[in-house]
Design an enzyme around this catalytic site. Structure first.
Site, PDB file in Angstrom:
ATOM      1  N   ASN A 188      -8.122   5.419  15.705  1.00 24.35           N
ATOM      2  CA  ASN A 188      -9.360   5.486  16.497  1.00 24.35           C
ATOM      3  C   ASN A 188      -9.854   6.919  16.648  1.00 24.35           C
ATOM      4  OD1 ASN A 188      -9.190   2.763  16.666  1.00 24.35           O
ATOM      5  ND2 ASN A 188      -9.226   2.648  18.895  1.00 24.35           N
ATOM      6  N   TYR A 194      -0.042   4.751   0.607  1.00 24.98           N
ATOM      7  CA  TYR A 194      -0.955   5.830   1.007  1.00 24.98           C
ATOM      8  C   TYR A 194      -0.204   6.877   1.837  1.00 24.98           C
ATOM      9  CZ  TYR A 194      -5.622   4.272  -0.519  1.00 24.98           C
ATOM     10  OH  TYR A 194      -6.735   3.973  -1.241  1.00 24.98           O
ATOM     11  N   SER A 195       0.162   6.473   3.076  1.00 28.55           N
ATOM     12  CA  SER A 195       0.775   7.432   4.003  1.00 28.55           C
ATOM     13  C   SER A 195       2.106   7.938   3.479  1.00 28.55           C
ATOM     14  CB  SER A 195       1.011   6.770   5.363  1.00 28.55           C
ATOM     15  OG  SER A 195      -0.208   6.446   5.971  1.00 28.55           O
ATOM     16  N   GLN A 225       0.840  -1.192   0.000  1.00 27.69           N
ATOM     17  CA  GLN A 225       0.000   0.000   0.000  1.00 27.69           C
ATOM     18  C   GLN A 225       0.880   1.249   0.000  1.00 27.69           C
ATOM     19  OE1 GLN A 225      -2.497   0.453   3.471  1.00 27.69           O
ATOM     20  NE2 GLN A 225      -4.003   1.662   2.366  1.00 27.69           N
ATOM     21  N   GLU A 260     -10.730  -1.539   3.990  1.00 29.13           N
ATOM     22  CA  GLU A 260      -9.725  -1.703   5.036  1.00 29.13           C
ATOM     23  C   GLU A 260     -10.396  -1.635   6.405  1.00 29.13           C
ATOM     24  OE1 GLU A 260      -6.482   1.070   4.960  1.00 29.13           O
ATOM     25  OE2 GLU A 260      -5.344  -0.059   6.433  1.00 29.13           O
TER      26      GLU A 260
END
Lengths: 400, 386
Positions: free
Chosen positions: A387, A130-131, A128, A246
């Site tokens: 979260n 993304y970040s 992945q 995800e």
């Protein structure tokens, strides 16, 4: 309204059970028990994937036309429960659960035809992208640039926290193709061959002692325009679609119950002084509270599944609740397991993967991995939308 | 096939229950009822009879509507939000449920018939001071007399007691626990009204050689204790749903209040520190809903699975409902501390629920005893068809 399986579902469960008994070998189960990370060691995962591929069961969530099983949600839930109960290595990561649904939804026929079979067979393993170092929860602020040059893009920048990128053949990435307008509007979704010149990987060891994460650098890496998914600027919508998978796309009821059962087993074994933790009322209070959490979350998953089955949507509050609760439950199980090690908690085995070390008793091996599992569990409330992001989603729904 | 969606009929029942209590049982009216001499409203009770609530869980052959635990859970959620003090659970689920299980045709016709018509209100007098959560720890005695039985014992905190015309009293007959129907006006039965922490009322009963006819005995041959335990599990599942109704009401009230209340030039709901606390409350409301649903769908399951569902829910909901109620008061500031707002009444009702038919700790202990068995712990929530 009821919790009953049909006769066919019971038969299906028994068929899955029989398959797992016959094909999920002790070596694979042991490797998974000794794996502190979210995903299995790739060598282990690919071995299990190959066995499932022979049976046609690699991708329970895929439609049949792409080589999936075409199962109902209830069948997928039952399959997941049985695989978790049996202790299968967790190999369904970025390839099967993230990029595949994106290619199915947004890819063209050539992309579907080329990439999907390579995922099923394990020929391609995806990471992945993304970040970035400066873009975590605020993902849309990403800076990795893709400049169009004829029939290809030239990529410059860096992606981080790419799980297992050092074993991956390819990466799906969000890149910036425009700097004008809203930050979400200039984002494009592309597929990068990690063997391309200019792509380099820096390993990042995580606090559980395992190398699973990486930073990937792109220095004038060329990507053909044909490896773009969707249109230029459509990347943010695709990213949001992917994040749904995800966050909420999978069941956790099975794995939570399985790791709680492992903790029960560990706590039932006499300690050096002959005591069993399971006879300790303080331990049992914590254990039982966590078990009620597992039951409640399991019910939320089944209720969400019922909604989807009936053509509805679970809703953002239940989905974010499940993401939060799954992470907290895994964390509390791991924490409680580690808390019963006593002074042995101080011993630290550095070698990875742990399953390559000489075999010990199952309980000794559970004790050996418990600290690392606890350390790794802290990632649960960070990945896939932390979260805090989930609480933001809930608050927005509540207070709008 | 597993399905957790409400049917259209169930959604209609839910809507009708909510609307009835919203129209006929607002907070002001409720406060008048609890301040009244009797502490209940006979008019509401007969309206509930007209709506069919009193007939809901009983089989059609007994004059009921054949509703299940799901239908009861919907009524109980609405009851929780409205803070209804009339003893629906005590009369219908506990006493009525046991009469249906144990009663003869004659007893059912008389007691259930009156209950369903709204004219009779039976109450179960089982637990004693020392009983706690050990349902079999009963000291009251019944001895055979010439033409019936003589019953002695003390039954404190009988739910629905002040409202009752018939008590189902448990007592040991030759060592075995049996139930006897005792008229509330029987001589040598002393009934003392007790005010409860949530505004409702109960009765302390003292029976001193109360004479009842032979026809008062229910289920002479039945395993009465097992039926009592199963009935308390139904009642506990219903309480779990009542608590969920209250939690949602607290959530709604807190969101509404913080959106309206302006401090430092903006609504409280605009402060992120408070937004995340409300989001955490919502997480707990969701979890409680999952737990209560499992309890509701477990009341007819084999005993270990029934306990896993019911006591697990009471343990979990006890903990999270307390937290939600405390947060609701905190986020209402001083207003939450005042008796003028329903927030405090919901808080006190949840506290009462945590101490009714087993405490939160009792339920956690009972749950932990069944999940010690790895087969129960690892067992799927999905069940095989019977």
């Amino acid at each position: 309204m009821d919790l009953l399986m049909t006769e066919e579902e019971v038969r299906f469960r028994d068929e899955v059970r029989a398959f797992l008994d016959a094909h999920l070998g002790a070596d694979l189960k042991r490797a998974e028990r000794l794996n502190p990370s979210f995903l299995a060691d790739p060598a282990v995962g690919l071995k299990w994937q190959a066995k499932l591929n022979d049976k046609g069961w690699v991708a329970p969530s895929w439609p049949k036309q792409y080589g999936g099983t075409g199962w109902t949600l209830a069948e997928r839930y039952i399959f997941d429960q049985e695989c978790e109960r049996a202790g299968e290595p967790h190999f369904r990561g970025a390839s099967i659960k993230m990029i595949a649904p994106v290619i199915m939804r947004y890819g063209n026929d050539a992309q579907k035809g080329f990439y999907l079979p390579r995922i099923l067979s394990g020929e391609d393993v995806w990471a992945q992208g993304y970040s970035e170092p400066g873009s975590g929860s605020d993902l849309a602020s990403l800076k990795t640039k893709a400049a169009l040059d004829g029939d290809h893009y030239v990529i410059n920048g860096s992606k981080i926290w790419s799980t297992l990128a050092h074993h991956a053949t390819r990466m799906f990435a969000l890149v910036r193709t425009a700097d004008t307008g809203k930050k979400q509007e200039g984002i494009t979704f592309i597929l990068i061959d990690l063997k391309s010149p200019g792509a380099t990987i820096r390993p990042i060891r995580s606090i559980c002692g395992t190398h699973e994460f990486n930073q990937v650098f792109f220095d004038d890496v060329k990507v053909p325009v044909s490896d773009r998914i969707g249109e230029e600027g459509e990347g943010w919508d695709i990213a949001k679609y992917l994040l749904e998978f995800e966050r909420g796309g999978a069941f956790a009821g099975g794995v939570l119950r399985a790791i709680l059962t492992r903790l029960h087993r560990l706590a039932s074994e006499p300690l050096a002084d002959g005591r069993k933790m399971i006879d300790d009322p303080l331990f049992m209070v914590r254990f039982a509270e966590i078990a009620t959490d597992v039951d409640a979350n399991d019910m939320l998953e089944l209720a969400a599944m019922s909604k989807v089955q009936a053509g509805g949507n679970p809703g953002s509050v239940p989905s974010s609740t499940m993401k939060i609760e799954r992470s907290r439950i895994r964390q509390s199980i791991a924490e409680l397991a580690a808390s019963i090690l006593g002074p042995d908690a101080l011993r630290w085995e550095e070698y990875r993967p742990l399953h390559d070390l000489p075999e010990e008793s199952e309980i000794d091996e559970e004790r050996k991995v418990a600290s690392a599992v606890y350390f790794n569990s802290r990632s649960q409330s960070i990945f896939g939308g932390s979260n805090e992001i989930q609480l933001e989603i809930i608050a927005k729904t509540l207070l709008r | 096939m597993m399905d957790l969606n409400y049917s259209d009929e169930q959604l209609l029942l839910k809507e009708s229950a909510e609307r009835f209590l919203k129209d006929r049982y607002d907070f002001e009216r409720r406060n008048k009822i609890i301040a009244s001499k009797t502490g209940y409203d006979v008019g509401i009770w007969s309206e509930m009879a007209d709506l069919g609530w009193l007939a809901l869980p009983f089989a059609e052959e007994n004059g009921g509507l054949g509703g299940g635990a799901v239908e009861i859970s919907l009524i109980m959620e609405a009851v929780g939000r409205a803070l209804m003090v009339e003893p629906y659970l005590a009369c219908v689920i506990l006493a009525g449920g046991l009469v249906e299980k144990l009663g003869s045709a004659d007893q059912k016709a008389k007691i259930l018939g009156g209950l369903i018509a709204g004219t009779s209100r039976p109450a179960l007098a089982h637990a004693e001071r020392q009983t706690g959560f050990d349902f079999g720890n009963i000291a009251a005695t019944a001895t055979k007399s010439r033409d019936g039985y003589t019953i002695s014992g003390e039954k404190p905190l009988v739910p629905g007691g002040p409202f009752a015309d018939i008590f189902l009293v448990s007592a040991r007959l030759d060592g075995a626990i049996k139930l006897f129907a005792v008229h509330a006006d029987a001589s040598d039965l002393i009934r003392t009204e007790v005010k409860l922490v949530d505004g409702s009322r109960a009765s302390d009963l003292v029976l001193d050689n109360v004479a009842v006819p032979a026809s008062a005995l229910l289920g002479a041959e039945a395993d009465t204790l097992a039926e009592i335990e199963a009935t308390y599990d139904r009642a506990n599942a219903a309480l779990a749903s009542e608590a969920v109704g209250i939690m949602d009401a607290l959530m709604d009230a807190t969101v509404a209040y913080t959106k309206e209340r302006v401090q430092f030039g903006k609504p409280l709901a605009a402060f992120q520190a408070l937004q995340h606390r409300m989001a955490e409350m919502a997480v707990k409301c969701q979890e409680a809903r999952g737990s209560a649903l499992l309890a509701t769908l477990s009341v007819d399951a084999p005993r270990p699975m029934r306990i896993r569902g019911v006591s697990g829910a009471r343990a979990k909901i006890g903990k999270v409902s307390r937290s939600v109620a405390q947060e609701a008061i905190q986020l209402h500031g001083a207003m939450g501390f005042s008796e003028e707002m329903p927030v405090g009444a919901w808080f006190r009702r949840l506290y009462a629920i945590e101490n009714t038919f087993g405490t939160t700790a009792d339920h956690l202990k009972r749950y932990s005893e069944v999940v010690r068995d790895p087969a129960v712990l690892s067992g799927s929530l999905l069940r095989e068809p019977v």
